[in-house]
Design a protein around this motif. Sequence first.
Motif, PDB file in Angstrom:
ATOM      1  N   ASP A 164     -30.771  35.996  62.730  1.00 10.56           N
ATOM      2  CA  ASP A 164     -29.605  36.716  63.224  1.00 10.56           C
ATOM      3  C   ASP A 164     -28.388  36.435  62.349  1.00 10.56           C
ATOM      4  OD1 ASP A 164     -28.264  38.335  65.384  1.00 10.56           O
ATOM      5  OD2 ASP A 164     -27.114  36.484  65.593  1.00 10.56           O
ATOM      6  N   GLU A 165     -28.213  35.193  61.941  1.00 12.01           N
ATOM      7  CA  GLU A 165     -27.087  34.834  61.079  1.00 12.01           C
ATOM      8  C   GLU A 165     -27.183  35.553  59.734  1.00 12.01           C
ATOM      9  OE1 GLU A 165     -25.919  30.310  62.447  1.00 12.01           O
ATOM     10  OE2 GLU A 165     -27.716  30.599  61.236  1.00 12.01           O
ATOM     11  N   VAL A 166     -28.385  35.625  59.169  1.00 15.81           N
ATOM     12  CA  VAL A 166     -28.548  36.276  57.877  1.00 15.81           C
ATOM     13  C   VAL A 166     -28.353  37.784  58.012  1.00 15.81           C
ATOM     14  CG1 VAL A 166     -30.127  36.678  55.949  1.00 15.81           C
ATOM     15  CG2 VAL A 166     -30.070  34.439  57.063  1.00 15.81           C
ATOM     16  N   THR A 167     -28.815  38.358  59.124  1.00 13.10           N
ATOM     17  CA  THR A 167     -28.591  39.788  59.361  1.00 13.10           C
ATOM     18  C   THR A 167     -27.100  40.094  59.410  1.00 13.10           C
ATOM     19  OG1 THR A 167     -30.663  39.911  60.622  1.00 13.10           O
ATOM     20  CG2 THR A 167     -29.109  41.714  60.901  1.00 13.10           C
ATOM     21  N   CYS A 168     -26.337  39.239  60.061  1.00 14.46           N
ATOM     22  CA  CYS A 168     -24.879  39.422  60.113  1.00 14.46           C
ATOM     23  C   CYS A 168     -24.255  39.222  58.734  1.00 14.46           C
ATOM     24  CB  CYS A 168     -24.261  38.449  61.121  1.00 14.46           C
ATOM     25  SG  CYS A 168     -24.666  38.838  62.847  1.00 14.46           S
ATOM     26  N   CYS A 169     -24.838  38.350  57.917  1.00 12.27           N
ATOM     27  CA  CYS A 169     -24.363  38.181  56.542  1.00 12.27           C
ATOM     28  C   CYS A 169     -24.538  39.476  55.748  1.00 12.27           C
ATOM     29  CB  CYS A 169     -25.124  37.053  55.858  1.00 12.27           C
ATOM     30  SG  CYS A 169     -24.644  35.390  56.373  1.00 12.27           S
ATOM     31  N   ILE A 170     -25.655  40.161  55.969  1.00 13.61           N
ATOM     32  CA  ILE A 170     -25.885  41.439  55.287  1.00 13.61           C
ATOM     33  C   ILE A 170     -24.833  42.453  55.708  1.00 13.61           C
ATOM     34  CG2 ILE A 170     -27.494  43.366  55.004  1.00 13.61           C
ATOM     35  CD1 ILE A 170     -29.771  41.355  55.418  1.00 13.61           C
ATOM     36  N   THR A 184     -35.061  40.352  57.253  1.00 11.01           N
ATOM     37  CA  THR A 184     -33.692  40.476  57.783  1.00 11.01           C
ATOM     38  C   THR A 184     -33.061  41.802  57.380  1.00 11.01           C
ATOM     39  OG1 THR A 184     -32.994  39.157  55.868  1.00 11.01           O
ATOM     40  CG2 THR A 184     -33.212  38.025  57.977  1.00 11.01           C
ATOM     41  N   GLY A 185     -33.493  42.350  56.241  1.00 10.40           N
ATOM     42  CA  GLY A 185     -32.963  43.650  55.833  1.00 10.40           C
ATOM     43  C   GLY A 185     -33.334  44.747  56.810  1.00 10.40           C
ATOM     44  N   LEU A 186     -34.597  44.756  57.246  1.00 13.30           N
ATOM     45  CA  LEU A 186     -35.019  45.755  58.227  1.00 13.30           C
ATOM     46  C   LEU A 186     -34.377  45.501  59.589  1.00 13.30           C
ATOM     47  CD1 LEU A 186     -38.794  46.207  57.303  1.00 13.30           C
ATOM     48  CD2 LEU A 186     -36.932  47.850  56.997  1.00 13.30           C
ATOM     49  N   MET A 187     -34.104  44.228  59.904  1.00 17.90           N
ATOM     50  CA  MET A 187     -33.340  43.942  61.123  1.00 17.90           C
ATOM     51  C   MET A 187     -31.960  44.592  61.044  1.00 17.90           C
ATOM     52  SD  MET A 187     -34.152  39.941  61.947  1.00 17.90           S
ATOM     53  CE  MET A 187     -35.749  39.389  62.567  1.00 17.90           C
ATOM     54  N   PHE A 188     -31.323  44.473  59.881  1.00 13.78           N
ATOM     55  CA  PHE A 188     -30.014  45.102  59.684  1.00 13.78           C
ATOM     56  C   PHE A 188     -30.109  46.617  59.816  1.00 13.78           C
ATOM     57  CE2 PHE A 188     -27.346  47.318  56.543  1.00 13.78           C
ATOM     58  CZ  PHE A 188     -26.099  47.099  57.118  1.00 13.78           C
ATOM     59  N   VAL A 189     -31.127  47.212  59.197  1.00 11.20           N
ATOM     60  CA  VAL A 189     -31.289  48.672  59.240  1.00 11.20           C
ATOM     61  C   VAL A 189     -31.483  49.140  60.680  1.00 11.20           C
ATOM     62  CG1 VAL A 189     -32.781  50.595  58.580  1.00 11.20           C
ATOM     63  CG2 VAL A 189     -32.198  48.834  56.892  1.00 11.20           C
ATOM     64  N   ASN A 190     -32.396  48.514  61.402  1.00  9.64           N
ATOM     65  CA  ASN A 190     -32.688  48.949  62.770  1.00  9.64           C
ATOM     66  C   ASN A 190     -31.520  48.690  63.720  1.00  9.64           C
ATOM     67  OD1 ASN A 190     -35.419  50.047  62.706  1.00  9.64           O
ATOM     68  ND2 ASN A 190     -36.063  47.993  62.123  1.00  9.64           N
TER      69      ASN A 190
END
Length: 345
Positions: A63-69, A116-122
């Motif tokens: 979650d932290e890395v997704t927010c970083c993206i 984490t990139g796909l987490m960001f996309v979705n």
Amino acid sequence: PDGVEPFTPLAKRLATPQRARDNHSEEDNGCFVGITCWPGFDKESFSRLSNFCSFKREGYNFDEVTCCIREAANQLFLEYNSKSRPEDMENHTINENKRKDGSKFTVIFHDFGVLTGLMFVNRSIEEKYFTEHRPDRVVLLDVINGPHQKFKTQFRHMPPYKNHEILVHVAYRGTYACAFAAARYLSSTIGIMVFGILWNFIKLSRLIPLRGIDMRMLAERKMDLHHMDYTMYPYYNLFQCLVYNTHALAKSSLPLDLVQTPVLYLYGPEKNVMFHDHRSLAILEQEEAEGRSECRAVKVEGAGHWMYCQRPDLCEQEIRKFLKSGNCNDKAVFDENGNKLRSKL
């Protein structure tokens, strides 16, 4: 997540107007490109910030890395707007991190960055908090996760990985996870020792996922062992999620609507095992074959895990082609069961 250095040559290529390098090709003004990576992964930043002192000893969760993206996207658009419309920025007539000129936002992810990139996309598609920078297109390099849980496909019951692939994935990921755990709870030196022992074991067992073409690249990077051990924290976090909180991985799938958010997947076959979910690969190949969307899957011959370093010309060509492929107005329309209805006008 391999740091800024490996991806920089391809980023420069994509940012360079094509006519400046090839007078015989179609004119291409290039892209405005930014690069980010998992916290602590970049070699220069890790050395400059005194190793572990400036990074969380336990690493960073998904979650932290997704927010970083997301924050990296904010910064990218802030800089893009300041360069493309500086007069409006000075007069505060536009929001600094919003798209105002119809530009398209494409994200490119490699290795563990795919998760984490796909987490960001979705999340950017499904959650209001993330919709500020919703990607128009997605490029995945050598790793692809499973299809969206709501995506209806005939490949749903296909095994995502072969038995040998599962064994290799568990072996090398478990090695990385154990090495980081030893470094976190004991010391970095012990973590390195644990890695060396387990890595030699999986070498003797022929469970290493990569071949010579990639192993040579790793050797050429001459990565500091303490830094290398720290970069194994995603594997430790992955095993924690698989054991205690699988819900944390729920949004790491392909997008649900592949017409709205098409995906280009590039992968190198020169590996002992593949890193893609076979269901997702079959879906992307079907999307392309039947003209359902702009999705494509491309095998980059003569390349391994770092295909964008080993075959940069081909990777650049495929990415540029994908960016130019336009909208999907001429694509076929299918019902929820995958039956072809008609062609869009």
